[in-house]
Design a protein around this motif. Structure first.
Motif, PDB file in Angstrom:
ATOM      1  N   ILE A 351      29.260  39.710  35.371  1.00 24.28           N
ATOM      2  CA  ILE A 351      29.889  40.201  35.664  1.00 24.28           C
ATOM      3  C   ILE A 351      30.812  41.213  36.245  1.00 24.28           C
ATOM      4  O   ILE A 351      30.714  42.232  35.512  1.00 24.28           O
ATOM      5  CB  ILE A 351      31.388  40.021  34.472  1.00 24.28           C
ATOM      6  N   HIS A 352      31.114  41.012  37.456  1.00 25.37           N
ATOM      7  CA  HIS A 352      31.419  42.147  38.644  1.00 25.37           C
ATOM      8  C   HIS A 352      33.309  42.851  38.558  1.00 25.37           C
ATOM      9  O   HIS A 352      33.906  41.812  38.692  1.00 25.37           O
ATOM     10  CB  HIS A 352      30.863  42.513  39.373  1.00 25.37           C
ATOM     11  N   PHE A 353      33.463  43.444  38.105  1.00 22.70           N
ATOM     12  CA  PHE A 353      34.522  44.320  38.518  1.00 22.70           C
ATOM     13  C   PHE A 353      35.027  45.681  39.735  1.00 22.70           C
ATOM     14  O   PHE A 353      34.298  45.948  38.718  1.00 22.70           O
ATOM     15  CB  PHE A 353      35.832  44.608  37.365  1.00 22.70           C
ATOM     16  N   HIS A 354      35.229  45.332  41.111  1.00 24.47           N
ATOM     17  CA  HIS A 354      35.621  45.971  41.669  1.00 24.47           C
ATOM     18  C   HIS A 354      36.569  47.163  41.291  1.00 24.47           C
ATOM     19  O   HIS A 354      37.301  47.355  40.781  1.00 24.47           O
ATOM     20  CB  HIS A 354      36.203  45.524  42.627  1.00 24.47           C
ATOM     21  N   VAL A 384      35.204  39.527  40.362  1.00 21.33           N
ATOM     22  CA  VAL A 384      36.563  38.840  40.339  1.00 21.33           C
ATOM     23  C   VAL A 384      37.893  39.964  40.512  1.00 21.33           C
ATOM     24  O   VAL A 384      37.372  41.054  40.654  1.00 21.33           O
ATOM     25  CB  VAL A 384      36.913  39.223  38.256  1.00 21.33           C
ATOM     26  N   ASP A 385      38.166  38.770  41.196  1.00 23.43           N
ATOM     27  CA  ASP A 385      39.627  39.453  42.148  1.00 23.43           C
ATOM     28  C   ASP A 385      40.978  39.393  41.620  1.00 23.43           C
ATOM     29  O   ASP A 385      41.554  38.216  41.564  1.00 23.43           O
ATOM     30  CB  ASP A 385      39.677  38.322  43.500  1.00 23.43           C
ATOM     31  N   TYR A 386      40.665  40.649  40.110  1.00 22.65           N
ATOM     32  CA  TYR A 386      41.854  40.793  39.826  1.00 22.65           C
ATOM     33  C   TYR A 386      42.848  40.835  40.626  1.00 22.65           C
ATOM     34  O   TYR A 386      42.952  42.036  41.774  1.00 22.65           O
ATOM     35  CB  TYR A 386      41.874  41.292  38.913  1.00 22.65           C
ATOM     36  N   SER A 387      44.523  40.956  39.826  1.00 23.13           N
ATOM     37  CA  SER A 387      45.260  41.002  40.709  1.00 23.13           C
ATOM     38  C   SER A 387      46.238  43.041  41.004  1.00 23.13           C
ATOM     39  O   SER A 387      45.381  43.482  39.519  1.00 23.13           O
ATOM     40  CB  SER A 387      47.224  40.807  40.421  1.00 23.13           C
ATOM     41  N   LEU A 388      46.416  43.123  42.134  1.00 21.65           N
ATOM     42  CA  LEU A 388      46.790  44.920  41.742  1.00 21.65           C
ATOM     43  C   LEU A 388      47.714  44.985  42.231  1.00 21.65           C
ATOM     44  O   LEU A 388      48.726  44.094  41.713  1.00 21.65           O
ATOM     45  CB  LEU A 388      45.895  45.099  44.035  1.00 21.65           C
ATOM     46  N   ALA A 389      47.940  46.166  41.615  1.00 18.80           N
ATOM     47  CA  ALA A 389      49.195  46.833  41.428  1.00 18.80           C
ATOM     48  C   ALA A 389      49.692  47.362  42.895  1.00 18.80           C
ATOM     49  O   ALA A 389      48.779  47.838  43.970  1.00 18.80           O
ATOM     50  CB  ALA A 389      48.728  48.516  40.988  1.00 18.80           C
ATOM     51  N   PRO A 390      50.843  48.207  43.112  1.00 16.38           N
ATOM     52  CA  PRO A 390      51.608  47.875  42.222  1.00 16.38           C
ATOM     53  C   PRO A 390      52.728  46.820  41.548  1.00 16.38           C
ATOM     54  O   PRO A 390      53.469  46.332  40.970  1.00 16.38           O
ATOM     55  CB  PRO A 390      53.695  49.289  42.413  1.00 16.38           C
ATOM     56  N   PHE A 394      49.650  47.269  34.991  1.00 12.21           N
ATOM     57  CA  PHE A 394      48.654  46.938  33.864  1.00 12.21           C
ATOM     58  C   PHE A 394      49.725  45.946  33.003  1.00 12.21           C
ATOM     59  O   PHE A 394      51.189  46.444  33.193  1.00 12.21           O
ATOM     60  CB  PHE A 394      48.694  48.241  33.068  1.00 12.21           C
ATOM     61  N   PRO A 395      49.527  45.400  31.794  1.00 12.57           N
ATOM     62  CA  PRO A 395      48.103  45.075  31.502  1.00 12.57           C
ATOM     63  C   PRO A 395      47.905  43.616  32.417  1.00 12.57           C
ATOM     64  O   PRO A 395      46.615  42.579  32.247  1.00 12.57           O
ATOM     65  CB  PRO A 395      48.257  44.863  30.426  1.00 12.57           C
ATOM     66  N   ARG A 396      48.291  43.324  33.793  1.00 10.27           N
ATOM     67  CA  ARG A 396      47.484  42.161  34.184  1.00 10.27           C
ATOM     68  C   ARG A 396      46.038  42.273  34.225  1.00 10.27           C
ATOM     69  O   ARG A 396      45.764  41.011  34.705  1.00 10.27           O
ATOM     70  CB  ARG A 396      48.150  41.877  35.554  1.00 10.27           C
ATOM     71  N   ALA A 397      45.515  43.687  35.035  1.00  9.12           N
ATOM     72  CA  ALA A 397      44.155  43.058  35.425  1.00  9.12           C
ATOM     73  C   ALA A 397      43.162  42.972  34.414  1.00  9.12           C
ATOM     74  O   ALA A 397      42.602  42.480  34.557  1.00  9.12           O
ATOM     75  CB  ALA A 397      43.867  44.441  36.421  1.00  9.12           C
TER      76      ALA A 397
END
Length: 741
Positions: A351-354, A384-390, A394-397
Motif C-alpha cells: 500500500i503506497h502513499f505518494h 492512495v490518492d488522498y485529498s490535498l491541502a489547502p 489535516f487530518p483529512r489525508a
C-alpha cells in the motif's frame, strides 16, 4: 580525502592564479583579470575562516549519528556541502591555470564562474556559523532546537533576507551526483519559465506553451535564472507550486511517461464508496472496530485509489472491482488480452502513499516507479490518492489513508491478495502518512501492517531549526519558503482559493506567444553572442559591484550577529516568511517525532531511506526515537542524491540504485517472519584515491553508510579529487510467485 589537503590545494591554486592575473595577464582582459584576482583573494579569506570551523565540526559530529556504521546527520551534510564547493573551486582554478594563456580563454566567463562559487562559499560560511549556534544551544545528541522562538526564529529571519540566487544559477545542484545535475537544471529552467507566465492564462496548456517559448533565455543566462528562481521561491503562493508540480499529470506528459515505463496488466483507477464497515480487533477477533468514512473539512466523499499489478491476479477483474473503476480521460485502465493468464492471489500487498508536500501530485505522478516495483516484487500495489491541502488540510489525508488501509484489509479478495502480509510505503509526505496510519491503526486496535518503508519522510512539521534544514537555503527541490507554505497549507493556515486569472482568447494567446517567442529568441541569441565576444561583459556582477556592496550592508538588529568583519550576502527582496506556530504541527498524528513513547511502542518494523536532504535530521532523530523504545528500525542513507530521488529513479544509475534500496527493504518486510535486527545495514565497499588521481565521470552512491564525506562533484571536479569506487550487490527477483528469494 583529507580536509587539510583540500584547503592546501585551494590556497595553492588561488594564490597561483591571483599572482598571474595581478601581474597583468592579458591586457585586453584587464577588467576580467581584476575580477578573477578579487574572487581568488575573497575565496582564500572565506577558506581561512572556514578551516577551523570545519575541523571543529569534524571533532564532534559523530555524537549526533544514529549509529557508528551510519555516520549521517545535518552537521555532516553541511560540512560535506562545503567540501564539495571547495572541490569545485579547486577544479575550476586548475582549469584556469592550465588555459589562461590560450587565445581561446574567456576571462569574463571564468570570472563569472569563480564569482558564483565565491558567493556560494560566503553563504555556506554563514550557514556554518548558524550551525555552530545550534550546536552550542542544543542538548547533547539532539539535532533540533525545540523552540519556535530564539534560534529557530533567527533562522527564519536569516533565510528571508539572505541571498540565495547564487545556488540556483551556475552552482545549481553542485552538491549532488553529476548524473542528475542536467535534470535539476531542466527543472529549474522550467520552473522559472513557468513562473514568468503563471496566471497569464486560464489554460494550463497555455502556461506550459509560453513557458517553452521563454525558457531559452534562462538556459543561456544562469545568473538571470538564479535571480528569477529566488524571486519565485520567495514570493509565489502554494497554489503556484500545486500547479507546477502537477504538470507531469497533464495528458501529454503522463502519456509519454506511461509509454516509457514498465507495462503492467492492471492499472486501474478506483473510486471506493464511503461506507462504514467493521474490522476485527487485532487482540480479540471476536470484537471489532467500526471504520467510519472520512468526513473532515470536505465531508463524506469517495476515496480515490489506484491498483497496479504486473500480472492479472484473481479478483482484480471481478465485477465488484469493475463497478468501482473510474475513467481517466477516456483511457482504458485495465490492459488485458483475451488469453491473459490469471495468477493466484499474491500473499503480499504493498500500500503506497505518494509524496508532494501534502498539496500536490497523485498516484499517477509516481506511476513509473510503482510499475517497476510491481514487476520487481511481483506483488499488487494499491496507491492512495488522498485529498490535498489547502482545500483538505489535516487530518483529512490521514483519515483517507487509514480508511484505504482498512478497506484493503477487508476487501483483499478484490485486490489479488490473500490477506497475509501487507507493507506500507511512501515518500516525503507519504512517509509521514505511513507512520501516522500505523499510529491510527494502533489507536483503533486493528491489525498493524507487517512493516513500513518510508523514503525521506517528514516526521516533524514544526518550524524547529536543525542543521540539515539549513540546506533549504540552497536546495533546488525543497527551499524553506516552499516547504513552509506546504506545511502551512496542511495545517489549514493557507487560503483555500486563489485569485482568478485573466481570461485570454485563443487568437490573442497565439499572437502574444509568438511575440514572446521572437522577443526571447532575440534576447537569448544576443546574450549568447555577447557572452562569446564581449570580454568586458561578465556573466555575473563583479564582486565589487555596487549591487554586491549593497548586499554586504551592515546587519540590522533583526539579524543574528556573525563574527566581526563578516556578513552574508543579502537579497534585494525579502521572502514573505511567517513563523507558523499552529498547534496542529505538534499533534503526534501530524508530527510523529513528537509522539510520546506509548504511541511509538508496538509500531511495526520501520525502514527509513534518506539522502543529502533537508529532511535528513527528521529521519535520524525519528530512528533514534524508535530505537529508544526498542522498536525495530533501520536507517539507510544514499549519498549525493536529493530529496525526491524516487521520482528521479529512471534518470540515472545512482537514483535507480537508491530506489532499489527501497525495493529490497519492502522485500525484506514480506519475506522475514521475524522483525529485522535494528541497525543492521549492508556495508558497501569504497576506496578513496587522493588529490591527484585521474578524473572520473560518474558520481558515487553509498547505501547504508556514509564514509568520511568526499562528494561526487562531476567530471570537472574529479580531476581535483579523484574518483570513488563503489561496489553494489543487487538482489534478483527469482521467485516466480513474486517478491524474490
Amino acid at each position: 580525502m583529507d580536509t587539510k589537503a583540500v584547503f592546501a590545494a585551494l590556497y595553492s591554486v588561488c594564490e597561483e592564479n591571483a599572482t598571474f592575473f595581478s601581474a597583468g595577464g592579458k591586457v585586453s582582459q584587464a577588467d576580467s583579470a581584476k575580477r578573477l584576482v578579487e574572487s581568488m583573494k575573497l575565496i582564500q579569506e572565506h577558506a581561512r575562516s572556514l578551516e577551523p570551523v570545519i575541523s571543529g565540526f569534524a571533532a564532534i559530529y559523530h555524537h549526533f549519528d544514529f549509529d557508528p556504521l551510519i555516520p549521517a546527520n545535518g552537521y555532516r551534510s553541511l560540512v560535506k556541502v562545503v567540501r564539495c564547493c571547495l572541490l569545485h573551486i579547486i577544479h575550476k582554478g586548475r582549469y584556469i591555470a592550465a588555459n589562461r594563456r590560450s587565445i581561446f580563454f574567456r576571462a569574463a566567463h571564468n570570472a563569472g564562474e569563480m564569482e558564483a562559487y565565491c558567493s556560494a562559499l560566503c553563504q555556506l560560511r554563514a550557514l556554518l556559523y548558524l550551525a555552530q549556534r545550534m550546536l552550542h544551544d542544543n542538548s547533547h545528541g539532539n539535532l533540533f532546537f525545540q523552540d519556535e522562538s530564539g534560534l529557530s526564529e533567527s533562522f527564519i529571519r536569516e533565510y528571508a533576507s539572505m541571498h540565495k540566487g547564487c545556488f540556483y544559477g551556475r552552482c545549481l545542484g553542485f552538491q549532488f551526483t553529476p548524473a542528475i545535475r542536467p535534470c535539476l537544471q531542466t527543472i529549474a529552467i522550467g520552473l522559472v519559465a513557468f513562473g514568468e507566465n503563471y496566471k497569464r492564462h486560464q489554460s494550463g496548456i497555455g502556461v506550459a506553451a509560453s513557458s517553452f517559448f521563454t525558457s531559452g533565455k534562462y538556459a543561456i543566462d544562469p545568473e538571470l535564472r538564479g535571480t528569477e528562481f529566488e524571486r519565485i521561491t520567495q514570493n509565489l503562493d502554494v497554489h503556484f507550486w500545486k500547479t507546477f508540480w502537477n504538470i507531469t499529470e497533464t495528458e501529454v506528459l503522463s502519456s509519454l511517461a506511461s509509454m516509457t515505463s514498465t507495462q503492467v496488466k492492471v492499472n486501474r483507477a478506483l473510486s471506493v464508496p464511503p461506507v462504514a464497515f467493521d474490522l476485527p480487533l487485532a487482540a480479540n477477533h471476536r470484537a471489532s472496530a467500526t471504520i467510519a468514512p472520512p468526513s473532515a473539512h470536505i465531508g463524506i466523499a469517495p476515496i480515490q485509489m489506484r491498483l497496479i499489478s504486473y500480472d492479472l491476479r484473481e479478483g482484480q477483474d471481478s465485477e465488484t472491482l469493475l463497478s468501482m473503476s473510474r475513467s481517466e480521460g477516456g483511457a482504458i485502465s485495465l490492459s488485458l488480452g483475451l488469453k491473459t493468464k490469471r495468477l493466484p492471489s499474491s500473499p503480499f500487498l504493498l500500500i503506497h502513499f505518494h509524496g508532494g508536500g501534502f498539496v500536490a501530485q497523485t498516484s499517477k505522478s509516481h506511476e513509473p516507479y510503482l510499475k517497476s516495483w510491481s514487476q520487481d516484487l511481483g506483488v499488487p500495489i494499491l496507491s492512495v490518492d488522498y485529498s490535498l491541502a489547502p482545500e483538505a488540510p489535516f487530518p483529512r489525508a490521514l483519515e483517507e489513508c487509514f480508511y484505504a488501509y482498512c478497506w484493503a484489509l477487508r476487501n483483499h479478495h478484490l485486490l489479488g491478495w490473500t490477506g497475509e502480509k501487507v507493507c506500507l510505503a511512501g515518500d516525503s509526505a507519504g512517509g509521514n502518512l505511513c507512520v501516522t496510519t500505523c499510529m491510527r491503526a494502533a489507536a483503533f486496535g486493528v491489525r498493524m501492517p507487517d512493516g513500513v518503508v518510508a523514503a525521506y519522510p517528514a516526521t516533524l512539521l514544526t518550524a524547529y531549526a536543525s542543521p540539515s534544514r539549513l540546506l533549504t537555503l540552497m536546495d533546488p527541490l525543497l527551499p524553506l519558503s516552499v516547504l513552509s507554505r506546504c506545511l502551512s497549507a496542511y495545517a489549514g493556515s493557507e487560503p483555500q482559493t486563489e485569485k482568478q486569472v485573466e481570461r485570454v482568447s485563443t487568437l490573442s494567446l497565439v499572437k502574444r506567444d509568438t511575440a514572446l517567442f521572437l522577443r526571447d529568441f532575440r534576447q537569448g541569441a544576443s546574450n549568447w553572442i555577447h557572452s562569446l565576444l564581449d570580454s568586458n561583459r561578465g556573466s555575473a556582477a563583479p564582486s565589487t559591484a555596487p549591487e554586491t556592496r549593497r548586499r554586504l550592508s551592515p546587519p540590522s538588529s533583526s539579524h543574528m550577529e556573525f563574527p566581526l568583519g563578516f556578513e552574508p550576502l543579502r537579497s534585494d527582496q525579502f521572502a514573505e516568511m511567517k513563523l507558523q506556530s499552529s498547534p496542529v504541527f505538534k499533534d503526534p498524528f501530524c508530527s510523529p517525532l513528537l509522539a510520546p513513547d506509548s504511541m511509538l511502542k508496538g509500531l511495526p518494523p520501520i525502514h527509513i531511506a534518506c539522502a543529502l536532504d533537508p529532511m535528513l535530521d527528521d529521519s535520524v532523530m525519528f530512528a533514534k526515537r524508535l530505537r529508544s523504545v526498542d522498536q525495530p528500525v533501520t536507517l539507510c542513507v544514499v549519498d549525493d542524491l536529493p530529496h525526491g530521488f524516487l521520482s528521479l529513479s529512471q534518470l540515472s544509475k545512482e537514483t535507480k540504485e537508491a530506489a532499489n534500496v527501497c525495493v529490497e527493504r519492502i522485500r525484506a518486510v514480506f519475506l522475514q517472519d521475524t522483525p529485522p535486527e535494528p541497525r543492521k545495514h549492508r556495508k558497501l565497499e569504497r576506496t578513496d584515491r587522493g588529490v591527484s588521481a585521474p578524473s572520473g565521470e560518474r558520481g558515487s552512491l553509498l547505501v547504508g553508510s556514509i564514509e568520511e564525506e568526499e562528494p561526487a562533484v562531476g567530471r570537472e571536479a574529479k580531476s581535483a579529487v579523484g574518483e570513488d569506487s563503489v561496489s553494489v550487490t543487487a538482489q534478483n527477483n527469482t521467485d516466480a510467485g513474486g517478491v524474490g528469494a
